[in-house]
Design a protein around this motif. Structure first.
Motif, PDB file in Angstrom:
ATOM      1  N   ALA A  12       0.833  -1.207   0.000  1.00 36.46           N
ATOM      2  CA  ALA A  12       0.000   0.000   0.000  1.00 36.46           C
ATOM      3  C   ALA A  12       0.864   1.253   0.000  1.00 36.46           C
ATOM      4  O   ALA A  12       0.563   2.237  -0.684  1.00 36.46           O
ATOM      5  N   SER A  13       1.972   1.202   0.750  1.00 33.58           N
ATOM      6  CA  SER A  13       2.871   2.350   0.798  1.00 33.58           C
ATOM      7  C   SER A  13       3.547   2.575  -0.549  1.00 33.58           C
ATOM      8  O   SER A  13       3.671   3.726  -1.007  1.00 33.58           O
ATOM      9  N   GLN A  14       3.967   1.503  -1.186  1.00 39.43           N
ATOM     10  CA  GLN A  14       4.622   1.611  -2.493  1.00 39.43           C
ATOM     11  C   GLN A  14       3.694   2.227  -3.538  1.00 39.43           C
ATOM     12  O   GLN A  14       4.131   2.978  -4.412  1.00 39.43           O
ATOM     13  N   LEU A  15       2.401   1.919  -3.432  1.00 40.38           N
ATOM     14  CA  LEU A  15       1.426   2.375  -4.431  1.00 40.38           C
ATOM     15  C   LEU A  15       0.595   3.564  -3.949  1.00 40.38           C
ATOM     16  O   LEU A  15      -0.413   3.915  -4.577  1.00 40.38           O
ATOM     17  N   HIS A  16       1.016   4.175  -2.857  1.00 38.73           N
ATOM     18  CA  HIS A  16       0.325   5.352  -2.309  1.00 38.73           C
ATOM     19  C   HIS A  16      -1.163   5.070  -2.093  1.00 38.73           C
ATOM     20  O   HIS A  16      -2.024   5.905  -2.371  1.00 38.73           O
ATOM     21  N   ASP A  17      -1.445   3.867  -1.595  1.00 36.96           N
ATOM     22  CA  ASP A  17      -2.810   3.443  -1.239  1.00 36.96           C
ATOM     23  C   ASP A  17      -3.772   3.387  -2.428  1.00 36.96           C
ATOM     24  O   ASP A  17      -5.001   3.417  -2.243  1.00 36.96           O
ATOM     25  N   LYS A  18      -3.248   3.295  -3.624  1.00 34.21           N
ATOM     26  CA  LYS A  18      -4.131   3.137  -4.788  1.00 34.21           C
ATOM     27  C   LYS A  18      -4.763   1.753  -4.757  1.00 34.21           C
ATOM     28  O   LYS A  18      -4.181   0.790  -4.252  1.00 34.21           O
ATOM     29  N   LYS A  19      -5.961   1.633  -5.319  1.00 35.34           N
ATOM     30  CA  LYS A  19      -6.710   0.388  -5.296  1.00 35.34           C
ATOM     31  C   LYS A  19      -6.432  -0.450  -6.535  1.00 35.34           C
ATOM     32  O   LYS A  19      -6.221   0.071  -7.627  1.00 35.34           O
TER      33      LYS A  19
ATOM     34  N   GLN B 129      -1.640  -8.712  -9.571  1.00 38.86           N
ATOM     35  CA  GLN B 129      -2.667  -7.705  -9.355  1.00 38.86           C
ATOM     36  C   GLN B 129      -2.374  -6.498 -10.260  1.00 38.86           C
ATOM     37  O   GLN B 129      -1.225  -6.091 -10.410  1.00 38.86           O
ATOM     38  N   VAL B 130      -3.429  -5.950 -10.851  1.00 41.70           N
ATOM     39  CA  VAL B 130      -3.290  -4.806 -11.759  1.00 41.70           C
ATOM     40  C   VAL B 130      -3.785  -3.537 -11.076  1.00 41.70           C
ATOM     41  O   VAL B 130      -4.848  -3.535 -10.442  1.00 41.70           O
ATOM     42  N   TYR B 131      -3.018  -2.468 -11.220  1.00 36.19           N
ATOM     43  CA  TYR B 131      -3.401  -1.152 -10.694  1.00 36.19           C
ATOM     44  C   TYR B 131      -3.323  -0.169 -11.866  1.00 36.19           C
ATOM     45  O   TYR B 131      -2.282   0.434 -12.116  1.00 36.19           O
TER      46      TYR B 131
ATOM     47  N   LEU C 139       3.009   6.194 -11.118  1.00 35.14           N
ATOM     48  CA  LEU C 139       2.059   5.186 -10.628  1.00 35.14           C
ATOM     49  C   LEU C 139       0.863   5.091 -11.571  1.00 35.14           C
ATOM     50  O   LEU C 139      -0.219   4.665 -11.173  1.00 35.14           O
ATOM     51  N   ALA C 140       1.071   5.478 -12.827  1.00 38.29           N
ATOM     52  CA  ALA C 140      -0.022   5.408 -13.798  1.00 38.29           C
ATOM     53  C   ALA C 140      -0.502   3.972 -13.978  1.00 38.29           C
ATOM     54  O   ALA C 140      -1.701   3.717 -14.131  1.00 38.29           O
TER      55      ALA C 140
END
Length: 219
Positions: free
Chosen positions: A149-156, A169-171, A182-183
């Motif tokens: 979550a920290s690496q992805l700035h809490d993105k879902k 998992q895809v973000y 983080l696009a």
């Protein structure tokens, strides 16, 4: 009247327009004007010399100081060599993906647990793709959900995909306002390694990298 060399009998210059010798005042004025003209010419000459000197300095800086290797693209980082040097300090094998021609790295480092803000060691590579886009590879060692979550700035997460039989998992946040690096992101965990790939590259470039990493993790 002696007009040799334009002088009268007293040796004074003859003013042609007046047909007579110049007066002492006229002589003084003529000499003063000549002095002013001389000084003016000297000032212009000095300015030209100063300008020429400045241009010479600029030329030396451009030709001598700024060498071709400094003006070109940054030198690629040999992440495989960095990994070899760092590997003895950790037990988990560090990822060294073999990538096709056109890929390069601009950074590679092992961040130990003591130096990280979350207490988790990670192996990090900054990759430049053939289309000049960026993918950051971060391999967390014994990481957890909070670390992801920290690496992805809490993105879902927005979905799932598979590469070479392994699920990721895809973000996909390309539609967000200013998503930066983080696009788009892919995340998977195999054993002690949790891998986060995030950046601006195309789906096909992410797939190339994820496939190579999957082979390493399952090898």
């Amino acid at each position: 009247m002696n007009d040799r060399k334009g002088l009268d009998d007293s040796g004074r210059p003859i003013v042609a327009e007046l047909g007579r010798a110049e007066t002492p005042q006229e002589t003084a004025d003529r000499k003063a004007a000549a002095t002013v003209a001389h000084r003016s010419n000297q000032t212009v000459l000095n300015l030209v010399i100063a300008l020429a000197a400045s241009l010479l300095v600029v030329f030396v800086i451009v030709v001598v100081v700024v060498r071709p290797d400094q003006a070109g693209a940054p030198k690629a980082v040999d992440y495989a060599a960095v990994a070899r040097d760092a590997q003895p300090s950790v037990s988990t094998p560090l990822l060294v993906p073999t990538l096709p021609k056109g890929w390069s790295a601009n950074r590679a480092e092992l961040v130990d647990a003591a130096s990280s803000s979350d207490g988790i060691a990670s192996w990090q590579i900054g990759l430049l793709t053939p289309s000049t886009q960026y993918i950051g590879l971060v391999q967390g060692l014994d990481a957890n959900a909070s670390w992801i979550a920290s690496q992805l700035h809490d993105k879902k997460a927005t979905g799932q995909t598979s590469f070479d039989g392994s699920r990721w998992q895809v973000y996909d946040h390309r539609a967000d306002s200013n998503p930066g690096n983080l696009a788009y992101a892919l995340v998977t965990t195999v054993g002690a390694s949790t891998v986060v790939l995030a950046g601006t590259a195309s789906d096909s470039e992410f797939a190339t990298l994820a496939t190579e990493i999957t082979k390493e993790l399952n090898g």
